[in-house]
Motif scaffolding. Structure first.
Motif, PDB file in Angstrom:
ATOM      1  N   ASP A 181       4.226   8.054  14.703  1.00  0.00           N
ATOM      2  CA  ASP A 181       4.368   9.424  15.198  1.00  0.00           C
ATOM      3  C   ASP A 181       5.459  10.180  14.436  1.00  0.00           C
ATOM      4  O   ASP A 181       5.378  11.404  14.283  1.00  0.00           O
ATOM      5  N   ARG A 182       6.442   9.448  13.958  1.00  0.00           N
ATOM      6  CA  ARG A 182       7.534  10.086  13.224  1.00  0.00           C
ATOM      7  C   ARG A 182       7.098  10.495  11.820  1.00  0.00           C
ATOM      8  O   ARG A 182       7.597  11.477  11.277  1.00  0.00           O
ATOM      9  N   TYR A 183       6.179   9.714  11.251  1.00  0.00           N
ATOM     10  CA  TYR A 183       5.677  10.024   9.901  1.00  0.00           C
ATOM     11  C   TYR A 183       4.150  10.118   9.940  1.00  0.00           C
ATOM     12  O   TYR A 183       3.450   9.282   9.363  1.00  0.00           O
ATOM     13  N   PRO A 184       3.617  11.140  10.597  1.00  0.00           N
ATOM     14  CA  PRO A 184       2.159  11.220  10.781  1.00  0.00           C
ATOM     15  C   PRO A 184       1.381  11.381   9.482  1.00  0.00           C
ATOM     16  O   PRO A 184       0.214  10.994   9.419  1.00  0.00           O
ATOM     17  N   ASP A 185       2.015  11.926   8.453  1.00  0.00           N
ATOM     18  CA  ASP A 185       1.313  12.127   7.184  1.00  0.00           C
ATOM     19  C   ASP A 185       1.400  10.918   6.262  1.00  0.00           C
ATOM     20  O   ASP A 185       0.830  10.932   5.169  1.00  0.00           O
ATOM     21  N   ARG A 186       2.124   9.902   6.690  1.00  0.00           N
ATOM     22  CA  ARG A 186       2.294   8.706   5.861  1.00  0.00           C
ATOM     23  C   ARG A 186       1.988   7.447   6.659  1.00  0.00           C
ATOM     24  O   ARG A 186       2.613   6.405   6.465  1.00  0.00           O
ATOM     25  N   ARG A 187       1.046   7.546   7.540  1.00  0.00           N
ATOM     26  CA  ARG A 187       0.755   6.428   8.442  1.00  0.00           C
ATOM     27  C   ARG A 187       0.363   5.165   7.690  1.00  0.00           C
ATOM     28  O   ARG A 187       0.792   4.060   8.043  1.00  0.00           O
ATOM     29  N   GLY A 188      -0.457   5.306   6.658  1.00  0.00           N
ATOM     30  CA  GLY A 188      -0.873   4.134   5.899  1.00  0.00           C
ATOM     31  C   GLY A 188       0.297   3.456   5.221  1.00  0.00           C
ATOM     32  O   GLY A 188       0.458   2.228   5.292  1.00  0.00           O
ATOM     33  N   THR A 189       1.131   4.244   4.577  1.00  0.00           N
ATOM     34  CA  THR A 189       2.306   3.685   3.903  1.00  0.00           C
ATOM     35  C   THR A 189       3.244   3.028   4.899  1.00  0.00           C
ATOM     36  O   THR A 189       3.774   1.935   4.648  1.00  0.00           O
ATOM     37  N   VAL A 190       3.449   3.678   6.046  1.00  0.00           N
ATOM     38  CA  VAL A 190       4.313   3.100   7.078  1.00  0.00           C
ATOM     39  C   VAL A 190       3.734   1.786   7.595  1.00  0.00           C
ATOM     40  O   VAL A 190       4.463   0.809   7.802  1.00  0.00           O
ATOM     41  N   GLY A 191       2.420   1.742   7.775  1.00  0.00           N
ATOM     42  CA  GLY A 191       1.789   0.522   8.270  1.00  0.00           C
ATOM     43  C   GLY A 191       1.979  -0.651   7.335  1.00  0.00           C
ATOM     44  O   GLY A 191       2.351  -1.755   7.758  1.00  0.00           O
ATOM     45  N   PHE A 192       1.750  -0.435   6.043  1.00  0.00           N
ATOM     46  CA  PHE A 192       1.915  -1.527   5.081  1.00  0.00           C
ATOM     47  C   PHE A 192       3.387  -1.848   4.830  1.00  0.00           C
ATOM     48  O   PHE A 192       3.738  -2.998   4.557  1.00  0.00           O
ATOM     49  N   ALA A 193       4.259  -0.830   4.923  1.00  0.00           N
ATOM     50  CA  ALA A 193       5.699  -1.089   4.806  1.00  0.00           C
ATOM     51  C   ALA A 193       6.177  -1.933   5.988  1.00  0.00           C
ATOM     52  O   ALA A 193       7.021  -2.824   5.832  1.00  0.00           O
ATOM     53  N   LEU A 194       5.638  -1.655   7.169  1.00  0.00           N
ATOM     54  CA  LEU A 194       5.969  -2.456   8.346  1.00  0.00           C
ATOM     55  C   LEU A 194       5.522  -3.901   8.158  1.00  0.00           C
ATOM     56  O   LEU A 194       6.262  -4.847   8.487  1.00  0.00           O
ATOM     57  N   ALA A 195       4.322  -4.083   7.612  1.00  0.00           N
ATOM     58  CA  ALA A 195       3.827  -5.436   7.350  1.00  0.00           C
ATOM     59  C   ALA A 195       4.743  -6.167   6.384  1.00  0.00           C
ATOM     60  O   ALA A 195       5.067  -7.346   6.576  1.00  0.00           O
ATOM     61  N   LEU A 196       5.173  -5.473   5.333  1.00  0.00           N
ATOM     62  CA  LEU A 196       6.051  -6.092   4.343  1.00  0.00           C
ATOM     63  C   LEU A 196       7.414  -6.410   4.942  1.00  0.00           C
ATOM     64  O   LEU A 196       7.981  -7.483   4.698  1.00  0.00           O
ATOM     65  N   GLY A 197       7.952  -5.490   5.751  1.00  0.00           N
ATOM     66  CA  GLY A 197       9.247  -5.730   6.367  1.00  0.00           C
ATOM     67  C   GLY A 197       9.238  -6.921   7.306  1.00  0.00           C
ATOM     68  O   GLY A 197      10.148  -7.766   7.285  1.00  0.00           O
ATOM     69  N   VAL A 198       8.200  -7.026   8.144  1.00  0.00           N
ATOM     70  CA  VAL A 198       8.103  -8.160   9.070  1.00  0.00           C
ATOM     71  C   VAL A 198       7.898  -9.456   8.299  1.00  0.00           C
ATOM     72  O   VAL A 198       8.432 -10.510   8.670  1.00  0.00           O
ATOM     73  N   ALA A 199       7.136  -9.386   7.200  1.00  0.00           N
ATOM     74  CA  ALA A 199       6.914 -10.579   6.381  1.00  0.00           C
ATOM     75  C   ALA A 199       8.230 -11.086   5.799  1.00  0.00           C
ATOM     76  O   ALA A 199       8.478 -12.298   5.753  1.00  0.00           O
ATOM     77  N   VAL A 200       9.080 -10.173   5.352  1.00  0.00           N
ATOM     78  CA  VAL A 200      10.388 -10.558   4.803  1.00  0.00           C
ATOM     79  C   VAL A 200      11.240 -11.198   5.893  1.00  0.00           C
ATOM     80  O   VAL A 200      11.877 -12.240   5.684  1.00  0.00           O
ATOM     81  N   LEU A 201      11.262 -10.590   7.076  1.00  0.00           N
ATOM     82  CA  LEU A 201      12.058 -11.127   8.181  1.00  0.00           C
ATOM     83  C   LEU A 201      11.568 -12.502   8.619  1.00  0.00           C
ATOM     84  O   LEU A 201      12.371 -13.368   8.991  1.00  0.00           O
ATOM     85  N   SER A 202      10.264 -12.713   8.576  1.00  0.00           N
ATOM     86  CA  SER A 202       9.715 -13.997   9.016  1.00  0.00           C
ATOM     87  C   SER A 202      10.082 -15.130   8.070  1.00  0.00           C
ATOM     88  O   SER A 202      10.051 -16.302   8.450  1.00  0.00           O
ATOM     89  N   LEU A 203      10.417 -14.784   6.831  1.00  0.00           N
ATOM     90  CA  LEU A 203      10.811 -15.818   5.875  1.00  0.00           C
ATOM     91  C   LEU A 203      12.146 -16.456   6.246  1.00  0.00           C
ATOM     92  O   LEU A 203      12.442 -17.573   5.826  1.00  0.00           O
ATOM     93  N   VAL A 204      12.967 -15.749   7.038  1.00  0.00           N
ATOM     94  CA  VAL A 204      14.290 -16.279   7.408  1.00  0.00           C
ATOM     95  C   VAL A 204      14.156 -17.512   8.295  1.00  0.00           C
ATOM     96  O   VAL A 204      14.672 -18.585   7.952  1.00  0.00           O
ATOM     97  N   PRO A 205      13.448 -17.432   9.442  1.00  0.00           N
ATOM     98  CA  PRO A 205      13.298 -18.649  10.248  1.00  0.00           C
ATOM     99  C   PRO A 205      12.272 -19.623   9.672  1.00  0.00           C
ATOM    100  O   PRO A 205      12.403 -20.838   9.826  1.00  0.00           O
TER     101      PRO A 205
END
Length: 312
Positions: A181-205
C-alpha cells in the motif's frame, strides 16, 4: 513441554484405514510442488495490466518459503512420533502413494503446509476476480482449514504447529500489505525485494541448510528477472532510451550484474551442488519471471524480426 492437545488418539481410533489416502491427497493442496505450480500458472496467465499484482503473489510465495525455512531452524522442534495408519496395514499398491503424500521429515514447528497455504490462498483471494471477494476469502479459509486438519490428522504435526503456521502467515501478510500500500506503483518490485530480504534473513539461523541456500538464489534471480521485465515494459511505454533515464539504467545494471553473478557462481562452484544449484535456480527464476513479459512484448518481437540472423 508438549505441543499436543490430546485428541489424536481418539481420532485414530475411529478413522478408517482408507482415510489416510484421502487426507494425503488433501494435504497436497498445501504442498510446495502444488502451490508453486498454481502460482506459476497465475503469473504466466496474467494479463499485462495485472502483471504487477501477479508478481506480488509470486514474491510473497517465495518469501513465505524462506520464512518457514528459517523459522523451522530457529525453533528446531521435532514432529510427533506417531502415524494415523501403519503402512503395513494398507494394500501394497498404495504404499508409494502413502509415503509420497502422508509422511513428512524434518522439523515440525511451525507447520509449513499451514503457513504456505495461508500465504498463497489468501493472496490469490485478493488477486483473483472469480466470484465475490467474500466468496474467495471463504474458499481460501476452507482450503487452509482442510490442509491444516489433514496435517494434524495424519500425525505429522501437532495442532499447535498448524495454528502457529496460520498465525505467522497472517502477520506476515499484514506487514506485506502495508508495504504494498505504501508503494502501490512498485508492487512487483516490493514483492520480490521482500522475498530476497526474507531469504537473506533465513540464512542466519539456517546457515548452510540446502533449502535456504537454494531459496536465496531463486529469490535473487526472480528479483533480477522482474527488473528486466519492468525495463522491457518501460521501453514499450516509450520511456527510453536506456542511456537517458537513470531508473532504466539502474534496472538494467542490477539485472545484468545479478544474472552475470549467478552464471559465474554456477560455473565456478559446479563441484559444490548446493551453491551451483542455487545459481542455476536463480537463472531459471530470472528467465521464468521475464519470459511472459518478453513473449508479449511487441518491442522485443520487432527486435527479433529485425535482427541480422533473421534477415539472412
Amino acid at each position: 513441554m508438549t505441543r499436543g492437545i490430546g485428541w489424536f488418539d481418539s481420532f485414530r481410533a475411529v478413522a478408517p484405514d482408507w482415510s489416510v489416502v484421502l487426507l494425503g491427497l488433501v494435504t497436497q493442496l498445501g504442498d510446495v510442488w502444488f502451490l508453486g505450480f498454481l502460482v506459476g500458472v497465475v503469473y504466466w496467465a496474467a494479463v499485462p495490466d495485472r502483471r504487477d499484482e501477479a508478481a506480488t503473489v509470486l514474491g510473497v510465495t517465495l518469501a513465505g518459503l524462506s520464512l518457514i525455512t528459517g523459522l523451522k531452524e530457529v525453533f528446531a522442534l521435532s514432529r510427533p512420533d506417531r502415524v494415523l495408519v501403519a503402512v503395513e496395514t494398507l494394500p501394497e499398491t498404495v504404499h508409494p502413494l502413502y509415503r509420497a503424500t502422508a509422511t513428512a521429515t524434518g522439523y515440525g514447528f511451525p507447520s509449513g503446509h499451514a503457513l504456505m497455504s495461508t500465504v498463497v490462498y489468501l493472496s490469490l483471494a485478493e488477486y483473483l476476480s472469480i466470484g465475490t471477494r467474500r466468496q474467495r476469502y471463504l474458499g481460501a479459509a476452507g482450503i487452509v482449514t482442510a490442509v491444516s486438519f489433514s496435517r494434524v490428522a495424519l500425525g505429522v504435526h501437532y495442532l499447535v504447529d498448524v495454528v502457529a503456521g496460520v498465525v505467522v502467515a497472517l502477520v506476515f501478510l499484514l506487514l506485506a500489505a502495508g508495504l504494498f500500500d505504501r508503494y502501490p506503483d512498485r508492487r512487483g518490485t516490493v514483492g520480490f525485494a521482500l522475498a530476497l530480504g526474507v531469504a537473506v534473513l533465513s540464512l542466519v539461523p539456517a546457515r548452510t541448510d540446502p533449502d535456504a541456500v537454494l531459496l536465496f538464489g531463486t529469490s535473487l534471480g526472480a528479483f533480477a528477472g522482474w527488473q528486466l521485465a519492468v525495463l522491457v515494459r518501460d521501453l514499450e511505454a516509450g520511456n527510453g532510451p536506456i542511456r537517458t533515464s537513470r531508473p532504466l539504467i539502474a534496472r538494467a545494471t542490477v539485472a545484468t550484474l545479478v544474472v552475470v553473478g549467478l552464471a559465474a557462481v554456477t560455473l565456478s562452484y559446479w563441484a559444490v551442488p548446493v551453491i551451483a544449484g542455487s545459481g542455476l535456480l536463480g537463472l531459471a527464476a530470472a528467465a521464468f519471471v521475464t519470459a511472459p513479459v518478453l513473449y508479449r512484448s511487441d518491442h522485443v518481437g520487432e527486435l527479433v524480426r529485425e535482427s541480422p540472423t533473421r534477415s539472412q
